[in-house]
Scaffold this motif. Structure first.
Motif, PDB file in Angstrom:
ATOM      1  N   PHE A  60       6.125   8.190   9.849  1.00 31.40           N
ATOM      2  CA  PHE A  60       5.098   7.802   9.061  1.00 31.40           C
ATOM      3  C   PHE A  60       4.928   8.190   7.616  1.00 31.40           C
ATOM      4  O   PHE A  60       4.562   7.498   6.910  1.00 31.40           O
ATOM      5  CB  PHE A  60       3.600   7.948   9.936  1.00 31.40           C
ATOM      6  CG  PHE A  60       3.417   7.103  10.775  1.00 31.40           C
ATOM      7  CD1 PHE A  60       2.831   5.746  10.509  1.00 31.40           C
ATOM      8  CD2 PHE A  60       3.800   7.286  12.217  1.00 31.40           C
ATOM      9  CE1 PHE A  60       2.396   5.100  11.595  1.00 31.40           C
ATOM     10  CE2 PHE A  60       3.368   6.448  13.270  1.00 31.40           C
ATOM     11  CZ  PHE A  60       2.871   5.354  13.038  1.00 31.40           C
ATOM     12  N   THR A  63       8.320   5.715   6.025  1.00 29.93           N
ATOM     13  CA  THR A  63       8.109   4.130   6.364  1.00 29.93           C
ATOM     14  C   THR A  63       7.897   3.667   5.093  1.00 29.93           C
ATOM     15  O   THR A  63       8.392   2.602   4.773  1.00 29.93           O
ATOM     16  CB  THR A  63       7.528   3.787   7.438  1.00 29.93           C
ATOM     17  OG1 THR A  63       7.849   4.574   8.615  1.00 29.93           O
ATOM     18  CG2 THR A  63       7.603   2.294   7.851  1.00 29.93           C
ATOM     19  N   THR A  64       6.801   3.938   4.254  1.00 30.74           N
ATOM     20  CA  THR A  64       6.320   3.229   3.238  1.00 30.74           C
ATOM     21  C   THR A  64       7.546   3.248   2.077  1.00 30.74           C
ATOM     22  O   THR A  64       7.731   2.007   1.482  1.00 30.74           O
ATOM     23  CB  THR A  64       5.078   3.775   2.774  1.00 30.74           C
ATOM     24  OG1 THR A  64       4.083   3.940   3.790  1.00 30.74           O
ATOM     25  CG2 THR A  64       4.463   2.852   1.412  1.00 30.74           C
ATOM     26  N   GLY A  98       3.095  -8.325   8.575  1.00 32.17           N
ATOM     27  CA  GLY A  98       3.378  -6.793   8.606  1.00 32.17           C
ATOM     28  C   GLY A  98       2.186  -6.145   8.129  1.00 32.17           C
ATOM     29  O   GLY A  98       1.761  -4.853   8.646  1.00 32.17           O
ATOM     30  N   CYS A 102      -0.454  -3.559  10.104  1.00 34.56           N
ATOM     31  CA  CYS A 102      -0.619  -2.314   9.821  1.00 34.56           C
ATOM     32  C   CYS A 102      -2.334  -2.082   9.691  1.00 34.56           C
ATOM     33  O   CYS A 102      -2.789  -1.030   9.914  1.00 34.56           O
ATOM     34  CB  CYS A 102      -0.177  -1.939   8.554  1.00 34.56           C
ATOM     35  SG  CYS A 102       1.744  -1.837   8.662  1.00 34.56           S
ATOM     36  N   LEU A 105      -3.058  -1.215  13.352  1.00 32.25           N
ATOM     37  CA  LEU A 105      -2.503   0.295  13.504  1.00 32.25           C
ATOM     38  C   LEU A 105      -3.452   1.067  12.999  1.00 32.25           C
ATOM     39  O   LEU A 105      -3.801   2.238  13.487  1.00 32.25           O
ATOM     40  CB  LEU A 105      -1.064   0.258  12.938  1.00 32.25           C
ATOM     41  CG  LEU A 105      -0.447   1.633  13.421  1.00 32.25           C
ATOM     42  CD1 LEU A 105      -0.305   1.690  14.848  1.00 32.25           C
ATOM     43  CD2 LEU A 105       1.071   1.551  12.925  1.00 32.25           C
ATOM     44  N   THR A 106      -4.116   0.900  11.764  1.00 38.87           N
ATOM     45  CA  THR A 106      -4.839   2.067  10.978  1.00 38.87           C
ATOM     46  C   THR A 106      -6.128   1.924  11.754  1.00 38.87           C
ATOM     47  O   THR A 106      -6.494   3.078  12.154  1.00 38.87           O
ATOM     48  CB  THR A 106      -4.997   1.495   9.388  1.00 38.87           C
ATOM     49  OG1 THR A 106      -3.724   1.302   8.901  1.00 38.87           O
ATOM     50  CG2 THR A 106      -6.018   2.329   8.666  1.00 38.87           C
ATOM     51  N   SER A 142      -0.136   4.425   7.948  1.00 37.44           N
ATOM     52  CA  SER A 142      -0.334   2.826   8.090  1.00 37.44           C
ATOM     53  C   SER A 142      -1.087   2.370   7.067  1.00 37.44           C
ATOM     54  O   SER A 142      -1.131   1.323   6.568  1.00 37.44           O
ATOM     55  CB  SER A 142      -1.214   2.853   9.624  1.00 37.44           C
ATOM     56  OG  SER A 142      -0.266   3.222  10.506  1.00 37.44           O
ATOM     57  N   LEU A 145       1.132   1.967   4.278  1.00 41.70           N
ATOM     58  CA  LEU A 145       1.870   0.668   4.642  1.00 41.70           C
ATOM     59  C   LEU A 145       1.177  -0.585   4.434  1.00 41.70           C
ATOM     60  O   LEU A 145       1.613  -1.559   3.884  1.00 41.70           O
ATOM     61  CB  LEU A 145       2.459   0.608   6.062  1.00 41.70           C
ATOM     62  CG  LEU A 145       3.554   1.468   6.190  1.00 41.70           C
ATOM     63  CD1 LEU A 145       3.909   1.555   7.961  1.00 41.70           C
ATOM     64  CD2 LEU A 145       5.003   0.809   5.587  1.00 41.70           C
ATOM     65  N   ILE A 146      -0.090  -0.762   4.631  1.00 39.24           N
ATOM     66  CA  ILE A 146      -0.960  -1.875   4.242  1.00 39.24           C
ATOM     67  C   ILE A 146      -0.856  -2.246   2.868  1.00 39.24           C
ATOM     68  O   ILE A 146      -0.523  -3.415   2.354  1.00 39.24           O
ATOM     69  CB  ILE A 146      -2.248  -1.801   4.672  1.00 39.24           C
ATOM     70  CG1 ILE A 146      -2.558  -1.800   6.033  1.00 39.24           C
ATOM     71  CG2 ILE A 146      -3.315  -2.581   4.318  1.00 39.24           C
ATOM     72  CD1 ILE A 146      -3.828  -1.027   6.504  1.00 39.24           C
TER      73      ILE A 146
END
Length: 164
Positions: A60, A63-64, A98, A102, A105-106, A142, A145-146
């Motif tokens: 985590f 990933t971004t 995607g 996210c 997921l968040t 997450s 990532l958003i």
């Protein structure tokens, strides 16, 4: 807005570097425990548990940055047969999907964090650790990532709109 994106990029670069440091720690810790087992027939019981948590954090944290750099796996067999306009539309759809994933997921990550904090859930193995500390990276990573997915979707939308 440029200041925000500059700070955002610095944050994800810092997080990726931190993931690299954690990876070095994992490598050293595993080598240490293997050496201890081989030389002295003893092992350190906390290393496996710590490495498990560290792997979650690495995923985590980095990933971004990996998404921004385009380092994720692409299905080239399909994309190479598409014209640029169709590929841009497909990329836009994939970035939105995607980003929406996210978001979910968040939400689940925050819900799990709240549950762990409210119920004082701990992981009792070699060392006792509050699960909220372990899983706090899931909603944080997450969320970033958003932002990155929708940043890339917006950029792709502008490209499509301009006709490039």
């Amino acid at each position: 807005m440029k200041l925000f994106w500059s700070l955002f990029d610095k944050l994800i670069e810092f997080m990726a570097a931190l993931a690299g440091v954690i990876l070095v720690f994992i490598t050293a810790a595993v080598c240490y425990t293997i050496g201890m087992r081989f030389l002295f027939k003893q092992t350190t019981i906390w290393i496996i548990q710590t490495c498990e948590y560290a792997l979650l954090w690495i995923a985590f944290l980095a990933t971004t940055w990996l998404l921004r750099e385009g380092g994720h796996i692409n299905v080239d067999i399909i994309c190479t047969h598409l014209n640029i306009k169709t590929k841009n539309y497909l990329d836009l759809v994939m970035y939105v999907i995607g980003g929406l994933f996210c978001v979910v997921l968040t939400i689940f990550g925050v819900s799990h964090m709240y549950d762990c904090i409210a119920n004082k859930v701990t992981d009792v193995r070699a060392i006792t650790v509050p699960k909220s500390a372990i899983f706090s990276i899931v909603p944080a990573g997450s969320f970033l990532l958003i932002i990155q997915f929708f940043r890339m979707a917006w950029s792709k939308f502008i490209t499509i709109r301009s006709g490039k």
